[in-house]
Design a protein around this motif. Structure first.
Motif: not given
Length: 457
Positions: A89-117
């Motif tokens: 739950p995002r409301r139960l973690v510190p602010f920067w921890t929430g940002i780190a969790l949102d960063t890890l919340d990725q779709q593999p195809a979109a992430m691979a396309a971005l890194v490929h570019g």
């Protein structure tokens, strides 16, 4: 990075803003350089924090190669990490921890396309093109950053030196933060790195005259939300009847997202205090505060809801020109919603009274006490929408209605707002009066209102 730069330029064009100060960190700083190269007249200055240029290749390979491998060949690992992060739950973690969790919340195809570019596309303009840039810049380096080393191979130092070749050091600074909570020490680069000295203000030609903030492109007003319809995946186009700016159509960014800052403030039947930012074709909703919401009491009853929807549609049709003052229409609609939500009178009577008085404000006031053509005193028996109201025997036109005396008295009371007279007339005459009001409205707006078909008479 080139494509991101083009999107930023398109966004600035959409906002119709002048020269701006643009900045970014790491690859975001590279995007700023792309904008400076493609459209330098848009930029007043650049804020470049830890740009990733020639010396960041090794760190980029070590960072992004595993991401490309897992996203392209092992997508199930990315899906597993994504599902695991969503369980927290995002409301139960510190602010920067929430940002780190949102960063890890990725779709593999979109992430691979971005890194490929990033790997196989252009990461930043070439050194030759960077040396030709004359836009003032504040370059920031972090000495202890492992991905952007700040020694002799510091890309921030390199970028600052490139700026000073053509710009002569004007407005170019490199900053080294000496600590997390300490002051930033500025050192001026005039070809070489020199000891710290007081900041010298750039000449007025760089940033324009002193105390000149340009045109203010924001305006504020209170209004009533008339209608909304979706735009893209997360936005909406909102039609608002404001007090001093009339009917305004504006874009509410991200209003359909769960975490939208607007929430339900931009729903119909809501009286709001809203701030707009001027746009090229449509304005943008910048801030909203609820003054009073009539949505809950109106939506709770079917008769009130259908009557209220017809009132909103009528107000939108009769206020034809956008951004033209419509104070009387705004006040009339606000009073009508207040009477409808308070259940002061029957919903159909409130609707008919609003329609007649709104038509009168728009210049289409019907005549019920005299002939609309020759002004002969009444009472008269014939009503014709094309003739402007009641007609005498000599001015009577074919195709008109012949309402009874009680119906004519009811219509006159609704137009004048005489609720004592309206309530004293028998309820069996209300259906005939509503039909005449609907016909008169559709004649002058030259189209039928969709919401009138659902109103219970």
């Amino acid at each position: 990075m080139t494509r991101f730069g083009e999107q930023i330029i398109d966004f600035l064009e959409h906002l119709d803003v002048g020269r701006v100060v643009l900045g970014g960190t790491s690859l975001g700083a590279n995007v700023t350089l792309e904008v400076a190269q493609a459209n330098p007249e848009r930029l007043r200055g650049m804020l470049l924090e830890m740009p990733a240029l020639d010396n960041g290749v090794e760190a980029g390979i070590l960072t992004f190669a595993p991401l490309l491998f897992f996203g392209r060949f092992l997508p199930f690992t990315v899906h597993g990490i994504r599902r695991a992060t969503r369980l927290v739950p995002r409301r139960l973690v510190p602010f920067w921890t929430g940002i780190a969790l949102d960063t890890l919340d990725q779709q593999p195809a979109a992430m691979a396309a971005l890194v490929h570019g990033v790997f196989f596309g252009r990461v930043a303009p070439s050194a030759i093109r960077r040396r030709r840039m004359t836009t003032p810049a504040l370059v920031i380096a972090h000495p202890r950053d492992p991905l952007h080393p700040a020694g002799r191979r510091c890309d921030a130092r390199r970028r600052a030196a490139e700026c000073t070749v053509r710009g002569g050091g004007v407005g170019v600074r490199v900053a080294y933060p000496s600590g997390t909570h300490r002051r930033v020490r500025l050192r001026v680069l005039d070809g070489v790195l020199r000891p710290e000295r007081p900041y010298a203000a750039p000449p007025p030609s760089v940033y324009g005259p002193a105390r000149n903030n340009g045109e203010v492109r924001l305006y504020r007003d209170d209004g009533i939300v008339l209608r909304t319809h979706p735009l893209g995946e997360a936005d909406r186009i909102v039609t608002i009847l404001t007090r001093f700016n009339g009917r305004v159509r504006a874009v509410a960014k991200g209003v359909r997202r769960t975490r939208s800052k607007f929430g339900s403030r931009l729903d119909p039947f809501t009286h709001i205090d809203v701030q707009f930012a001027l746009g090229r074709s449509l304005d943008i909703v910048a801030q909203v505060e609820t003054i009073r919401s009539y949505r809950e009491p109106v939506v709770a009853d079917y008769r009130r809801y259908t009557a209220g929807t017809a009132m909103l549609e009528t107000a939108e049709r009769l206020v034809v020109e956008e951004k033209e003052p419509a104070v009387q229409q705004h006040q009339l609609l606000l009073g009508g919603l207040r009477a409808l939500a308070g259940d002061m009178h029957d919903a159909s009577l409130v609707l008919d009274s609003f329609v007649l008085r709104s038509l009168a404000i728009a210049g289409y006031a019907p005549s019920f006490d005299g002939c609309a053509r020759c002004e002969a005193p009444g009472p008269h028996r014939s009503f014709n929408p094309a003739g402007g109201g009641m007609l005498c025997a000599q001015c009577r036109q074919p195709g008109g209605a012949t309402p009874g005396p009680d119906v004519v008295s009811l219509l006159g009371g609704l137009l004048a707002g005489d609720w004592e007279l309206v309530d004293s007339i028998d309820a069996r005459h209300r259906s005939a009066a509503s039909g005449i009001v609907a016909a008169y409205l559709e004649w002058h707006v030259e189209r039928s209102l969709r919401s009138l078909a659902y109103v219970e008479r």
